[in-house]
Design an enzyme around this catalytic site. Structure first.
Site, short mmCIF file in Angstrom:
data_model
loop_
_atom_site.label_atom_id
_atom_site.label_comp_id
_atom_site.label_asym_id
_atom_site.label_seq_id
_atom_site.Cartn_x
_atom_site.Cartn_y
_atom_site.Cartn_z
N THR A 162 4.52 3.23 -16.45
CA THR A 162 5.08 4.29 -15.60
C THR A 162 6.54 4.57 -15.94
O THR A 162 7.04 5.66 -15.70
CB THR A 162 4.93 3.92 -14.12
OG1 THR A 162 3.58 3.53 -13.87
CG2 THR A 162 5.29 5.07 -13.20
N TYR B 210 -1.34 -7.95 -18.42
CA TYR B 210 -1.64 -6.55 -18.05
C TYR B 210 -2.79 -6.06 -18.91
O TYR B 210 -2.63 -5.81 -20.10
CB TYR B 210 -0.38 -5.72 -18.26
CG TYR B 210 -0.48 -4.24 -17.90
CD1 TYR B 210 -1.54 -3.71 -17.18
CD2 TYR B 210 0.55 -3.37 -18.28
CE1 TYR B 210 -1.59 -2.37 -16.87
CE2 TYR B 210 0.51 -2.02 -17.96
CZ TYR B 210 -0.57 -1.53 -17.25
OH TYR B 210 -0.61 -0.20 -16.94
N LYS C 1 -2.45 -8.13 -14.02
CA LYS C 1 -2.58 -6.78 -13.50
C LYS C 1 -3.83 -6.22 -14.14
O LYS C 1 -3.86 -5.94 -15.34
CB LYS C 1 -1.35 -5.93 -13.85
CG LYS C 1 -1.49 -4.46 -13.42
CD LYS C 1 -0.31 -3.62 -13.91
CE LYS C 1 -0.52 -2.16 -13.55
NZ LYS C 1 0.57 -1.29 -14.09
N VAL D 172 0.06 -3.54 -8.40
CA VAL D 172 1.18 -3.06 -9.20
C VAL D 172 1.00 -1.54 -9.22
O VAL D 172 0.10 -1.03 -9.88
CB VAL D 172 1.21 -3.66 -10.61
CG1 VAL D 172 2.41 -3.12 -11.38
CG2 VAL D 172 1.28 -5.19 -10.53
#
Length: 292
Positions: A46, A134, A162, A204
Site C-alpha cells: 500500500t 507476507y 499476513k 494488516v
C-alpha cells in the site's frame, strides 16, 4: 501478539514534485494510531514499495517512528525478490529503530517452496526483530504453502503471517500446523472476520486508513465473544472494504484520503490516478458512511 489487532499498511504521501512528503506521513501515522490502529506498516504494498528507494524507505521509517513513538509500533516492508538486498535493508531498518519486518514472498522469479524457506530463513537470521511473513499470491504469482509457513514458524523470530491468499482452507491448514502463539493476520479487510473465526488475531489493513475504529471494535467484539455484534460491524463495512480494491491498491484508498482533504498526492508510475467514474464511486461511498 506484539503488533496488536489492527495494523494499517500506510500509503506513502508524495509532494507535487513526486518526492516523499515525510511531514504528511508523520501526520497520517499519528492519525491512524489515534483511530484504531495499534501499529503501521511503512513501505509495504500500500506504500508503493516497488517505487521507493532504500533511502526513502529508511527515512520514512525514521519519520513515522518519531511521530508515534511510544504510542504504536512501526513495521517496515524491507524485503523484495532478492535475498541479499533484503537482508541489507533489514539490517538498516533494525539500526533505524524498526519494531518489526514485513517480509513478502518474492515476486517474479518464482522460487520453489525450498527456495522460499531458504530466503526467509536467511532474512530472519540476519535480524533480532520479529518477522511477519507476507503471503500474497495475487501479486507474487506463487503461493507459500501452509507446510512451508509451518516450517518457517519454527524459527524463533518469525512470529506470524499476513495471509492474503483468500483461501479459508489455507488459513485453516496454517492454524492446524502452527502453534497457537503464531499470529495469523488477514491480508484482506473483507476476510478479517472469517479469519478471526479460524484462529486469526487481526488485520494488516488498507481500509484502516478510514475505518480503523470500526475494525478495532469488530475485532474486540469478536474476541470478547459477542460474535453477533462483530458480524453486524463486518456486514456494515463490507462494501467499503471491497471498494478499496476497485482498481489497483493503493489508488482507491489514496483517492479516498485526498477526497477527505489529506492532500497526499498521487501515485508514482506505473500506477495512475483513479478515473472519473472511480472517483465518483469512492466519493459516494464516503458520503454513505458519513466520512465526508
Amino acid at each position: 501478539m506484539c503488533f496488536g489487532s489492527v495494523v494499517t499498511a500506510m500509503v506513502t504521501p508524495f509532494a507535487k514534485d513526486g518526492s516523499v512528503n515525510y511531514k504528511k506521513a508523520q501526520e497520517l501515522a499519528a492519525h491512524l494510531i489515534e483511530n484504531g490502529s495499534s501499529a503501521v506498516v511503512v513501505s509495504g504494498t500500500t506504500g508503493e514499495s516497488p517505487t521507493l528507494t532504500s533511502e526513502e524507505k529508511i527515512k520514512l521509517l525514521v519519520a513515522v517512528k518519531e511521530a508515534i513513538a511510544g504510542k504504536g509500533k512501526v513495521i517496515i516492508g524491507s524485503t523484495g525478490n532478492a535475498t541479499a538486498p533484503s537482508i541489507e535493508l533489514t539490517k538498516e531498518a533494525e539500526k533505524a529503530g524498526a519494531d518489526g519486518i514485513l517480509a513478502v514472498v518474492p515476486y517474479y522469479n518464482k522460487p520453489s517452496q525450498d527456495g522460499l524457506y531458504a530466503h526467509f530463513k536467511a532474512i530472519a537470521e540476519s535480524t533480532s526483530l520479529p518477522v511477519l511473513l507476507y503471503n500474497i499470491p495475487g501479486r507474487s504469482s506463487i503461493n507459500m504453502t501452509p507446510e512451508t509457513i509451518a516450517k518457517l514458524s519454527q524459527i524463533k523470530n518469525i512470529v506470524g503471517v499476513k495471509e492474503a491468499s483468500g483461501s479459508m482452507a489455507q488459513v485453516s491448514d496454517i492454524r492446524v500446523l502452527t502453534d497457537d502463539n503464531f499470529a495469523i493476520y488477514s491480508g484482506d479487510d473483507s476476510l478479517t472476520l472469517p479469519i478471526l473465526a479460524l484462529g486469526g488475531c487481526g488485520i494488516v489493513s488498507v481500509a484502516g486508513h478510514i475505518f480503523g475504529n470500526e475494525l478495532k471494535e469488530m475485532i474486540d467484539k469478536f474476541q470478547a465473544g459477542d460474535h453477533k455484534a462483530a458480524t453486524k460491524i463486518h456486514c456494515e463495512i463490507l462494501e467499503a472494504c471491497k471498494m478499496m480494491f476497485i482498481t489497483s491498491n493503493p489508488v482507491p484508498v489514496k483517492t479516498c484520503l485526498n477526497l477527505l482533504g489529506w492532500e497526499l498526492g498521487g501515485c508514482r508510475l506505473p500506477l495512475v490516478e483513479a478515473n472519473e467514474q472511480q472517483v465518483a464511486q469512492l466519493d459516494a461511498m464516503l458520503k454513505k458512511y458519513h466520512k465526508k
